[in-house]
Design an enzyme around this catalytic site. Sequence first.
Site, short mmCIF file in Angstrom:
data_model
loop_
_atom_site.label_atom_id
_atom_site.label_comp_id
_atom_site.label_asym_id
_atom_site.label_seq_id
_atom_site.Cartn_x
_atom_site.Cartn_y
_atom_site.Cartn_z
N HIS A 194 0.83 -1.19 0.00
CA HIS A 194 0.00 0.00 0.00
C HIS A 194 0.87 1.25 0.00
CE1 HIS A 194 -2.49 3.12 2.06
NE2 HIS A 194 -3.33 2.71 1.14
N ASP A 239 -4.79 3.52 -4.93
CA ASP A 239 -4.92 3.99 -3.55
C ASP A 239 -6.19 4.83 -3.40
OD1 ASP A 239 -4.51 4.92 -0.95
OD2 ASP A 239 -2.37 5.25 -1.27
N TYR A 270 10.23 13.81 -11.50
CA TYR A 270 11.50 13.08 -11.45
C TYR A 270 11.90 12.75 -10.01
CZ TYR A 270 12.43 14.18 -16.39
OH TYR A 270 12.38 14.27 -17.75
#
Length: 144
Positions: free
Chosen positions: A22, A66, A116
């Site tokens: 998770h 999620d 990034y």
Amino acid sequence: MLKGIPKILSPELLKVLCEMGHSDRLIIADGNFPAESMGKEHKVIRMDGHGTCEVLEAILQLFPLDTYVEHPVNLMQVMPGDPVETPIWESYGEIVKKADSRGESAIGHIERFAFYEEARGAYAIVATGESALYANVMLQKGVV
């Protein structure tokens, strides 16, 4: 062979998806993304012959998004002044709608350099051969 698993998903990628917990993040990277340098300390799975849409669609058949965050799917924002069109984002919206009841509202955008930085902390990077620009997708795993 196993039943019900998209054939595009290699044993290596299935293993990674199973290992993730998770809140772990997975990057589906376009062909221009610096996957190997970003993933030096992480797992990089090469899928050079495939595009991001087909990879995203296959992964979302198995990968729960999620539910505790507003945007479990994030795209790299286009840099201001960059004259790039992103029609692939519409395809991503359609794919996410099929996989998550929140539809396109589950998709957020992260500034390029922040993306990034987030990618450096991802569990794994899937390096595709996608030629569309700004076609990078970050997924955050939920619970089953």
